[in-house]
Design a protein around this motif. Structure first.
Motif, PDB file in Angstrom:
ATOM      1  N   GLU A 193       0.836  -1.209   0.000  1.00  0.00           N
ATOM      2  CA  GLU A 193       0.000   0.000   0.000  1.00  0.00           C
ATOM      3  C   GLU A 193       0.869   1.258   0.000  1.00  0.00           C
ATOM      4  O   GLU A 193       0.587   2.218  -0.702  1.00  0.00           O
ATOM      5  CB  GLU A 193      -0.950  -0.002   1.199  1.00  0.00           C
ATOM      6  CG  GLU A 193      -2.056  -1.011   1.068  1.00  0.00           C
ATOM      7  CD  GLU A 193      -2.874  -1.165   2.345  1.00  0.00           C
ATOM      8  OE1 GLU A 193      -2.453  -0.664   3.414  1.00  0.00           O
ATOM      9  OE2 GLU A 193      -3.943  -1.797   2.267  1.00  0.00           O
ATOM     10  N   SER A 194       1.939   1.246   0.790  1.00  0.00           N
ATOM     11  CA  SER A 194       2.865   2.377   0.826  1.00  0.00           C
ATOM     12  C   SER A 194       3.550   2.573  -0.520  1.00  0.00           C
ATOM     13  O   SER A 194       3.718   3.699  -0.987  1.00  0.00           O
ATOM     14  CB  SER A 194       3.929   2.180   1.908  1.00  0.00           C
ATOM     15  OG  SER A 194       3.350   2.172   3.167  1.00  0.00           O
ATOM     16  N   LEU A 195       3.948   1.466  -1.147  1.00  0.00           N
ATOM     17  CA  LEU A 195       4.581   1.540  -2.465  1.00  0.00           C
ATOM     18  C   LEU A 195       3.610   2.104  -3.492  1.00  0.00           C
ATOM     19  O   LEU A 195       3.975   2.972  -4.295  1.00  0.00           O
ATOM     20  CB  LEU A 195       5.071   0.156  -2.893  1.00  0.00           C
ATOM     21  CG  LEU A 195       5.716   0.065  -4.274  1.00  0.00           C
ATOM     22  CD1 LEU A 195       6.940   0.977  -4.363  1.00  0.00           C
ATOM     23  CD2 LEU A 195       6.100  -1.371  -4.583  1.00  0.00           C
ATOM     24  N   ALA A 196       2.357   1.651  -3.465  1.00  0.00           N
ATOM     25  CA  ALA A 196       1.348   2.169  -4.400  1.00  0.00           C
ATOM     26  C   ALA A 196       1.132   3.657  -4.177  1.00  0.00           C
ATOM     27  O   ALA A 196       1.047   4.429  -5.139  1.00  0.00           O
ATOM     28  CB  ALA A 196       0.039   1.402  -4.225  1.00  0.00           C
ATOM     29  N   LYS A 197       1.079   4.086  -2.923  1.00  0.00           N
ATOM     30  CA  LYS A 197       0.911   5.512  -2.606  1.00  0.00           C
ATOM     31  C   LYS A 197       2.092   6.320  -3.147  1.00  0.00           C
ATOM     32  O   LYS A 197       1.915   7.369  -3.758  1.00  0.00           O
ATOM     33  CB  LYS A 197       0.793   5.681  -1.092  1.00  0.00           C
ATOM     34  CG  LYS A 197       0.605   7.100  -0.631  1.00  0.00           C
ATOM     35  CD  LYS A 197       0.514   7.144   0.894  1.00  0.00           C
ATOM     36  CE  LYS A 197       0.455   8.565   1.389  1.00  0.00           C
ATOM     37  NZ  LYS A 197       0.442   8.620   2.865  1.00  0.00           N
ATOM     38  N   TYR A 198       3.290   5.795  -2.950  1.00  0.00           N
ATOM     39  CA  TYR A 198       4.493   6.471  -3.442  1.00  0.00           C
ATOM     40  C   TYR A 198       4.461   6.585  -4.965  1.00  0.00           C
ATOM     41  O   TYR A 198       4.727   7.641  -5.529  1.00  0.00           O
ATOM     42  CB  TYR A 198       5.731   5.707  -2.993  1.00  0.00           C
ATOM     43  CG  TYR A 198       7.002   6.202  -3.630  1.00  0.00           C
ATOM     44  CD1 TYR A 198       7.604   7.379  -3.207  1.00  0.00           C
ATOM     45  CD2 TYR A 198       7.608   5.495  -4.667  1.00  0.00           C
ATOM     46  CE1 TYR A 198       8.760   7.841  -3.802  1.00  0.00           C
ATOM     47  CE2 TYR A 198       8.762   5.954  -5.267  1.00  0.00           C
ATOM     48  CZ  TYR A 198       9.334   7.132  -4.832  1.00  0.00           C
ATOM     49  OH  TYR A 198      10.476   7.589  -5.433  1.00  0.00           O
ATOM     50  N   LEU A 199       4.124   5.498  -5.630  1.00  0.00           N
ATOM     51  CA  LEU A 199       4.097   5.496  -7.099  1.00  0.00           C
ATOM     52  C   LEU A 199       3.056   6.458  -7.641  1.00  0.00           C
ATOM     53  O   LEU A 199       3.265   7.120  -8.657  1.00  0.00           O
ATOM     54  CB  LEU A 199       3.870   4.076  -7.633  1.00  0.00           C
ATOM     55  CG  LEU A 199       5.029   3.106  -7.401  1.00  0.00           C
ATOM     56  CD1 LEU A 199       4.621   1.695  -7.799  1.00  0.00           C
ATOM     57  CD2 LEU A 199       6.281   3.540  -8.134  1.00  0.00           C
ATOM     58  N   ARG A 200       1.914   6.548  -6.971  1.00  0.00           N
ATOM     59  CA  ARG A 200       0.875   7.504  -7.394  1.00  0.00           C
ATOM     60  C   ARG A 200       1.377   8.946  -7.272  1.00  0.00           C
ATOM     61  O   ARG A 200       1.055   9.792  -8.078  1.00  0.00           O
ATOM     62  CB  ARG A 200      -0.404   7.320  -6.568  1.00  0.00           C
ATOM     63  CG  ARG A 200      -1.248   6.155  -7.035  1.00  0.00           C
ATOM     64  CD  ARG A 200      -2.631   6.197  -6.402  1.00  0.00           C
ATOM     65  NE  ARG A 200      -2.607   6.032  -4.964  1.00  0.00           N
ATOM     66  CZ  ARG A 200      -2.607   4.860  -4.322  1.00  0.00           C
ATOM     67  NH1 ARG A 200      -2.622   3.747  -5.002  1.00  0.00           N
ATOM     68  NH2 ARG A 200      -2.591   4.815  -3.010  1.00  0.00           N
ATOM     69  N   ASN A 201       2.175   9.214  -6.258  1.00  0.00           N
ATOM     70  CA  ASN A 201       2.659  10.576  -6.016  1.00  0.00           C
ATOM     71  C   ASN A 201       3.760  11.008  -6.976  1.00  0.00           C
ATOM     72  O   ASN A 201       3.982  12.203  -7.146  1.00  0.00           O
ATOM     73  CB  ASN A 201       3.160  10.726  -4.573  1.00  0.00           C
ATOM     74  CG  ASN A 201       2.029  10.728  -3.591  1.00  0.00           C
ATOM     75  OD1 ASN A 201       0.896  11.088  -3.913  1.00  0.00           O
ATOM     76  ND2 ASN A 201       2.298  10.317  -2.368  1.00  0.00           N
ATOM     77  N   ILE A 202       4.483  10.086  -7.600  1.00  0.00           N
ATOM     78  CA  ILE A 202       5.575  10.480  -8.480  1.00  0.00           C
ATOM     79  C   ILE A 202       5.124  10.678  -9.928  1.00  0.00           C
ATOM     80  O   ILE A 202       5.904  11.077 -10.760  1.00  0.00           O
ATOM     81  CB  ILE A 202       6.771   9.485  -8.425  1.00  0.00           C
ATOM     82  CG1 ILE A 202       6.370   8.103  -8.907  1.00  0.00           C
ATOM     83  CG2 ILE A 202       7.379   9.467  -7.055  1.00  0.00           C
ATOM     84  CD1 ILE A 202       7.556   7.163  -9.087  1.00  0.00           C
TER      85      ILE A 202
END
Length: 127
Positions: free
Chosen positions: A117-126
């Motif tokens: 979930e953290s990785l998905a959040k990070y990827l969405r933000n970049i």
């Protein structure tokens, strides 16, 4: 040592900048969990009661860590790392070691889900 002397010691320490940076990371981690300082301390205390570990942490003390006006001992640092599921490298330097993450993530399903979930959040933000 008086409170004033301790505050001066922290401010004049060569590690004062590090204390402020650690405090900023602690603040960000707590806000990500949508917790007040009091709620965080209560959760850490309840976890501590269930296990073998006993670490004393007050709301005021935690706030001082976040503000970079106090240094924490290794017991408190380890308890916070356990609570936030982060390596000490991240808390101290803002960096994570891949080896720690792989070993930690494979411990249980819940932490793996949180990591993805953290990785998905990070990827969405970049994007």
């Amino acid at each position: 040592m008086s409170k004033k002397n301790y505050q001066e010691q922290v401010q004049n320490s060569p590690y004062a900048k590090n204390a402020r940076e650690i405090g900023q990371r602690l603040y960000s981690l707590r806000r990500e969990k949508n917790l007040s300082a009091g709620e965080l301390v209560a959760q850490i205390e309840s976890i501590q009661r269930d296990g073998d570990k006993q670490v004393k942490l007050s709301k005021t003390q935690y706030s001082r860590f976040e503000n970079g006006t106090a240094f924490m001992n290794s017991e408190i640092m380890l308890a916070l790392c356990d609570f936030y599921h982060i390596p000490a490298d991240f808390l101290l330097y803002g960096k994570e070691t891949l080896d720690y993450n792989v070993r930690y993530l494979t411990k249980n399903k819940e932490t793996l889900i949180v990591a993805f979930e953290s990785l998905a959040k990070y990827l969405r933000n970049i994007q």
